[in-house]
Design a protein around this motif. Structure first.
Motif, PDB file in Angstrom:
ATOM      1  N   LEU A   1       0.861  -1.178   0.000  1.00  6.88           N
ATOM      2  CA  LEU A   1       0.000   0.000   0.000  1.00  6.88           C
ATOM      3  C   LEU A   1       0.900   1.231   0.000  1.00  6.88           C
ATOM      4  N   LYS A   2       0.712   2.110  -0.974  1.00  2.23           N
ATOM      5  CA  LYS A   2       1.548   3.299  -1.061  1.00  2.23           C
ATOM      6  C   LYS A   2       0.691   4.533  -0.859  1.00  2.23           C
ATOM      7  N   PHE A   3       1.120   5.368   0.061  1.00  2.00           N
ATOM      8  CA  PHE A   3       0.410   6.610   0.363  1.00  2.00           C
ATOM      9  C   PHE A   3       1.361   7.779   0.164  1.00  2.00           C
ATOM     10  N   ARG A   4       0.880   8.803  -0.506  1.00  2.00           N
ATOM     11  CA  ARG A   4       1.657  10.028  -0.691  1.00  2.00           C
ATOM     12  C   ARG A   4       1.101  11.107   0.244  1.00  2.00           C
ATOM     13  N   PHE A   5       1.986  12.005   0.663  1.00  4.57           N
ATOM     14  CA  PHE A   5       1.561  13.111   1.519  1.00  4.57           C
ATOM     15  C   PHE A   5       2.334  14.355   1.130  1.00  4.57           C
ATOM     16  N   ASN A   6       1.810  15.510   1.539  1.00  5.61           N
ATOM     17  CA  ASN A   6       2.473  16.775   1.254  1.00  5.61           C
ATOM     18  C   ASN A   6       3.718  16.904   2.108  1.00  5.61           C
TER      19      ASN A   6
END
Length: 170
Positions: free
Chosen positions: A6-11
């Protein structure tokens, strides 16, 4: 379905940026040491460099120091494999995108069915740890539900400057 990542991007986050800058420095030093001394074992690299890292980064949790060394050892190991197979002519690997593993000992994960919250400290007695909150896609929700119910195990997450990857093993 053996393993799903699971890949999550964030600022961009200032605390994560300072943490990753420190870890990138540790990773570069570990790679340089490993290449110069022809060492690839994680334990050997940590044993040799840990005292100097402890003085360089006194406020950093020891788990981050060890994880960054481990990431450096992984980079060297894959570089040596590529070098042996003739896929690279470089003398040292380039660290374009530093990464660090988040130890399960310092990571707190909360999944309530709609929101995934990851909490981890930078220093041992961190009053304000890093808190990342995500609303996953419905495909990810099913996988996280399986993990919550014990039908899957969570691997060791990998952190970069603007993303986190969480492996789930079935």
């Amino acid at each position: 379905m053996p393993t799903v990542c699971l890949k999550f991007r964030f600022n961009e986050n200032s605390k994560i940026k300072t943490l990753m800058d420190a870890c990138a420095s540790i990773q570069r030093q570990a790679v340089d040491f490993a290449i110069d001394n022809n060492k690839t074992a994680t334990f050997t690299i940590i044993k040799a460099l840990y005292p100097s890292f402890r003085t360089q980064f006194p406020n950093l949790h020891s788990q981050w120091l060890q994880s960054a060394c481990r990431a450096g050892a992984a980079v060297v190991h894959s570089f040596k494999n590529r070098q042996r197979k003739g896929k690279t002519n470089l003398q040292k690997p380039n660290l374009n995108r530093p990464f660090v593993y988040i130890s399960k000992q310092i990571l707190k994960i909360n999944w309530d069915g709609k929101k995934l919250t990851l909490t981890f400290p930078i220093s041992p007695n961190d009053k304000e740890p890093i808190i990342l909150t995500f609303r996953p896609h419905h495909k990810y929700c099913r996988l996280l539900d399986d993990w919550k119910e014990g039908r899957a195990k969570m691997g060791e997450p990998t952190l970069t400057y603007n993303s986190i990857s969480i492996p789930i093993k079935f």
